[in-house]
Design an enzyme around this catalytic site. Structure first.
Site, PDB file in Angstrom:
ATOM      1  N   SER A 177       0.827  -1.208   0.000  1.00  0.00           N
ATOM      2  CA  SER A 177       0.000   0.000   0.000  1.00  0.00           C
ATOM      3  C   SER A 177       0.859   1.255   0.000  1.00  0.00           C
ATOM      4  CB  SER A 177      -0.919   0.007   1.219  1.00  0.00           C
ATOM      5  OG  SER A 177      -1.595   1.245   1.303  1.00  0.00           O
ATOM      6  N   HIS A 185      -0.935  -1.397  -4.132  1.00  0.00           N
ATOM      7  CA  HIS A 185      -2.272  -1.019  -3.662  1.00  0.00           C
ATOM      8  C   HIS A 185      -2.338   0.495  -3.527  1.00  0.00           C
ATOM      9  CE1 HIS A 185      -6.058  -1.917  -1.484  1.00  0.00           C
ATOM     10  NE2 HIS A 185      -5.760  -0.832  -0.775  1.00  0.00           N
ATOM     11  N   ASP A 236      -4.729   3.607  -2.400  1.00  0.00           N
ATOM     12  CA  ASP A 236      -5.923   4.027  -1.667  1.00  0.00           C
ATOM     13  C   ASP A 236      -6.355   5.409  -2.126  1.00  0.00           C
ATOM     14  OD1 ASP A 236      -6.421   1.839   0.149  1.00  0.00           O
ATOM     15  OD2 ASP A 236      -4.571   2.397   1.159  1.00  0.00           O
ATOM     16  N   MET A 282      -8.953   8.362  -1.534  1.00  0.00           N
ATOM     17  CA  MET A 282      -9.852   8.869  -0.496  1.00  0.00           C
ATOM     18  C   MET A 282     -10.285  10.286  -0.836  1.00  0.00           C
ATOM     19  SD  MET A 282      -7.763   7.615   2.878  1.00  0.00           S
ATOM     20  CE  MET A 282      -6.911   6.033   2.923  1.00  0.00           C
ATOM     21  N   HIS A 285      -8.165   1.036  -4.758  1.00  0.00           N
ATOM     22  CA  HIS A 285      -9.228   0.932  -3.756  1.00  0.00           C
ATOM     23  C   HIS A 285      -9.893   2.292  -3.606  1.00  0.00           C
ATOM     24  CE1 HIS A 285     -10.160   0.097   0.801  1.00  0.00           C
ATOM     25  NE2 HIS A 285     -11.249   0.191   0.083  1.00  0.00           N
ATOM     26  N   MET A 292     -12.143   4.614  -1.870  1.00  0.00           N
ATOM     27  CA  MET A 292     -12.854   4.931  -0.632  1.00  0.00           C
ATOM     28  C   MET A 292     -13.465   6.312  -0.807  1.00  0.00           C
ATOM     29  SD  MET A 292     -10.242   3.389   2.213  1.00  0.00           S
ATOM     30  CE  MET A 292      -8.748   3.464   1.228  1.00  0.00           C
ATOM     31  N   MET A 318     -12.118  -4.909   5.082  1.00  0.00           N
ATOM     32  CA  MET A 318     -11.259  -4.011   5.860  1.00  0.00           C
ATOM     33  C   MET A 318     -11.088  -4.550   7.272  1.00  0.00           C
ATOM     34  SD  MET A 318     -10.304  -1.649   3.816  1.00  0.00           S
ATOM     35  CE  MET A 318      -9.495  -0.619   5.052  1.00  0.00           C
ATOM     36  N   ASP A 334      -7.245  -5.650   4.307  1.00  0.00           N
ATOM     37  CA  ASP A 334      -6.470  -4.418   4.336  1.00  0.00           C
ATOM     38  C   ASP A 334      -6.609  -3.797   5.722  1.00  0.00           C
ATOM     39  OD1 ASP A 334      -5.263  -1.979   3.947  1.00  0.00           O
ATOM     40  OD2 ASP A 334      -6.616  -1.302   2.360  1.00  0.00           O
ATOM     41  N   SER A 345       2.404   0.234   6.288  1.00  0.00           N
ATOM     42  CA  SER A 345       3.468   0.597   7.218  1.00  0.00           C
ATOM     43  C   SER A 345       4.395  -0.577   7.509  1.00  0.00           C
ATOM     44  CB  SER A 345       2.868   1.129   8.525  1.00  0.00           C
ATOM     45  OG  SER A 345       1.958   0.204   9.088  1.00  0.00           O
TER      46      SER A 345
END
Length: 224
Positions: A8, A33, A35, A37, A66, A68, A137, A175, A198
């Site tokens: 990610s 990946h 994200d 948002m 992904h 969101m 999630m 995830d 992380s």
């Protein structure tokens, strides 16, 4: 089925994002990946199609995008054109979930449906045969580095059971809070694709990825 690690970029250094992606590719990541948002569906704002397009030029790995965001159906074409390999949309954000999934596939991209931790599995059961992947999630979405929510594990097991009962090739992804300590139990619950941010981007990338994959292998051996 081979277990996959999707790195990610939420935890990467955005000032040198292309280098970061290439580094985790060289270190053994299977997917990237991304994200997306919007500050509405989740309390954070990250990236858009232009960054996904830049990622597609920086790596040969599949891009696992992904969304969101609110009303994701309005934006799937933009992300498909940007180079997404898979596009995940949240069942909670789609009024017409089937239509959005069909649109993603018509664009030549693999559709994925995602669920927040507190959303029941019944929200995605009607579309299981129509998607290439289900994303459950294991943290409340919006920020990286959160603690793993172990109470989602029974839902993961139930999703695995339903996929297998239907004889589907649908992948099961998680995830949130994935690391060498949590990966074995996730593997035992039936997860195919592990998103880690992380746990990959803090420290030595190659060593981190090797440690996560080794812990997944432990889960595979324990399950067998």
């Amino acid at each position: 089925m081979k277990k996959l690690l999707s790195a990610s970029i939420l935890s990467a250094d955005f000032g040198r994002l292309a280098d970061e992606v290439q580094a985790v590719e060289a270190a053994g990541a299977d997917w990237i990946h991304a994200d997306v948002m919007d500050g509405l569906f989740v309390p954070n704002i990250t990236i858009g199609p232009c960054i996904v397009e830049a990622l597609s030029k920086a790596t040969k790995l599949p891009l696992d995008v992904h969304l969101m965001i609110e009303e994701p159906g309005r934006y799937v074409e933009n992300f498909a054109k940007a180079g997404a390999t898979l596009i995940g949309v949240h069942a909670e954000a789609c009024v017409h979930l089937h239509r959005v999934i069909q649109n993603i596939r018509e664009l030549g991209v693999k559709p994925c449906v995602a669920l927040n931790p507190a959303t029941p599995l019944c929200m995605v059961e009607p579309v299981l045969p129509d998607v290439d992947m289900v994303l459950l999630m294991t943290v409340n979405p919006g920020f990286g580095g959160q603690a793993f929510l172990g109470n989602v594990v029974p839902k993961i097991r139930e999703c695995r059971r339903k996929i297998d009962e239907l004889g589907l090739a649908t992948l099961l992804q998680v995830d949130g809070g994935v690391n060498p300590a949590t990966a074995p139990q996730l593997c035992q619950a039936g997860v195919d694709v592990f998103v880690a941010g992380s746990a990959v981007f803090n420290g030595n990338y190659r060593k981190n990825i090797e440690n996560i994959k080794a812990s997944i292998d432990c889960g595979v051996k324990s399950k067998s």
